[in-house]
Design a protein around this motif. Structure first.
Motif, mmCIF file in Angstrom:
data_model
loop_
_atom_site.group_PDB
_atom_site.id
_atom_site.type_symbol
_atom_site.label_atom_id
_atom_site.label_comp_id
_atom_site.label_asym_id
_atom_site.label_seq_id
_atom_site.Cartn_x
_atom_site.Cartn_y
_atom_site.Cartn_z
ATOM 1 N N ASP A 240 -58.353 29.668 -7.937
ATOM 2 C CA ASP A 240 -57.665 30.900 -8.334
ATOM 3 C C ASP A 240 -57.814 31.967 -7.252
ATOM 4 O O ASP A 240 -56.857 32.687 -6.932
ATOM 5 N N ARG A 243 -55.530 31.081 -4.378
ATOM 6 C CA ARG A 243 -54.140 31.390 -4.733
ATOM 7 C C ARG A 243 -53.873 32.885 -4.610
ATOM 8 O O ARG A 243 -52.853 33.309 -4.053
ATOM 9 N N ASP A 244 -54.801 33.709 -5.136
ATOM 10 C CA ASP A 244 -54.605 35.161 -5.070
ATOM 11 C C ASP A 244 -54.587 35.645 -3.629
ATOM 12 O O ASP A 244 -53.796 36.531 -3.267
ATOM 13 N N HIS A 247 -51.188 34.597 -2.033
ATOM 14 C CA HIS A 247 -50.027 35.334 -2.536
ATOM 15 C C HIS A 247 -50.133 36.833 -2.264
ATOM 16 O O HIS A 247 -49.137 37.488 -1.970
ATOM 17 N N GLY A 248 -51.356 37.363 -2.387
ATOM 18 C CA GLY A 248 -51.504 38.811 -2.265
ATOM 19 C C GLY A 248 -51.724 39.291 -0.851
ATOM 20 O O GLY A 248 -51.525 40.470 -0.558
ATOM 21 N N ALA A 283 -62.358 38.143 -5.164
ATOM 22 C CA ALA A 283 -61.211 38.183 -6.070
ATOM 23 C C ALA A 283 -60.826 39.620 -6.403
ATOM 24 O O ALA A 283 -59.634 39.959 -6.465
ATOM 25 N N ALA A 287 -57.294 41.429 -5.552
ATOM 26 C CA ALA A 287 -56.496 42.117 -6.579
ATOM 27 C C ALA A 287 -56.147 43.530 -6.130
ATOM 28 O O ALA A 287 -55.007 43.990 -6.319
ATOM 29 N N ALA A 290 -53.474 43.301 -3.401
ATOM 30 C CA ALA A 290 -52.155 43.005 -3.957
ATOM 31 C C ALA A 290 -51.580 44.207 -4.684
ATOM 32 O O ALA A 290 -50.376 44.478 -4.610
#
Length: 317
Positions: A240, A243-244, A247-248, A283, A287, A290
């Motif tokens: 996870d 992935r973040d 993408h971010g 993480a 966040a 992003a």
């Protein structure tokens, strides 16, 4: 004592792995040394019982990924009961896990379930009532006496009685032993009880580890074994995070971020808790990163339309 998250707490135990036999259906090939997923069958089994205080392998000496004690039945090739007798002569713990060396999908969770059942945690049995053995059963509900946990003293007692009655253990079937013990059965998924007797079984095992839903866990286990890492981490949480980051931030950020998490965890002393804490921080950063990107995209004049310097077009005047 070693405990795997999600499994019952284990009491001290020894392990006996039977790695002899002629492997006639494999053309005499050294079956325990056959590779499945880049790891020898015997090493895959040894990883399942890594929590054993003492591990005895009965069979010809061969390279293994962790230290073991070696034993040999007399005469060599005398069968599984004779091999089991040779193995338990070196055991000291009250409980012993007995495993064949051709179980590619056996894991610590199944070993923990067998030990828990041995201590009276078996379904249908009064809690806290000990038994003399706990056998795994396969999908057809057949007993698997070489995927089992036994109490050492009853095991020694019955083997000694059989040796006296028949004059030798050589060639005796295992059912002569198990029918004399107070046993419980532990159901398992088909993968845990899958053994490799033929080249078709080997091919099926090699195909299964590459199936979706299994391949990642198998790969992580293989890499950990190869690098000598004994670390049980939340791989799904790391995925996870990757992935973040991809993408971010940017796609190359995924592998670099997970590398940095591992490096930070090692600097902090290692262990699942250190990995989890480093992952949490990374993480949270991903966040925030992003979120800023999203905010930037919603600012007036930043939608790529008229008036946005990035559009390359002038605002009509």
């Amino acid at each position: 004592m070693t405990t795997t998250p999600g499994t019952p707490e284990r009491s001290a135990y020894d392990a006996v792995v039977l790695a002899g036999g002629a492997a006639r259906r494999l053309g005499g090939t050294d079956k325990p040394a056959v590779s499945v997923g880049g790891r020898a069958l015997i090493d895959r089994v040894l990883s399942a019982c890594a929590g054993a205080a003492r591990t005895v392998v009965v069979g010809a000496r061969r390279p293994t990924t962790r230290p073991v004690l070696w034993a040999r039945e007399d005469p060599p090739g005398g069968g599984p009961l004779a091999a089991l007798d040779a193995g338990i002569r070196h055991c000291r713990a009250e409980s012993v896990i007995v495993l064949s060396a051709d179980l590619p999908f056996l894991g610590p969770r199944t070993v923990g379930a067998l030990l828990a059942a041995l201590d009276g945690a078996a379904p249908g049995r009064e809690a806290g009532t000990p038994t003399e053995g706990a056998l795994l059963t396969d999908a057809a509900e057949r007993d698997q006496p070489l995927v089992a946990a036994y109490r050492l003293e009853p095991l020694r007692r019955e083997i000694a009685l059989l040796a006296t009655e028949y004059g030798s253990l050589s060639g005796l079937p295992l059912r002569f032993l198990t029918r004399e013990l107070d046993l419980v059965r532990v159901a398992a998924d088909a993968r845990a009880s899958f053994d490799c007797d033929t080249w078709e079984d080997i091919a099926a095992a090699r195909a299964r580890i590459r199936e979706h839903g299994y391949v990642l866990d198998e790969w992580i286990a293989a890499v950990s074994a190869e690098l000598g890492i004994e670390l049980d981490v939340d791989t799904h949480g790391l995925l996870d995070l990757a992935r973040d980051a991809a993408h971010g931030v940017a796609r190359p950020a995924a592998p670099l971020t997970t590398f940095l998490v591992g490096y930070a965890a090692a600097r902090a002393g290692g262990g699942p808790e250190a990995v989890a804490e480093a992952s949490r921080k990374a993480a949270a950063l991903a966040a925030r990163w992003a979120a800023e990107s999203d905010e930037q995209g919603t600012q007036p004049g930043n939608d790529g339309g008229p008036g946005d310097a990035r559009s390359g077009e002038a605002t009509p005047g």
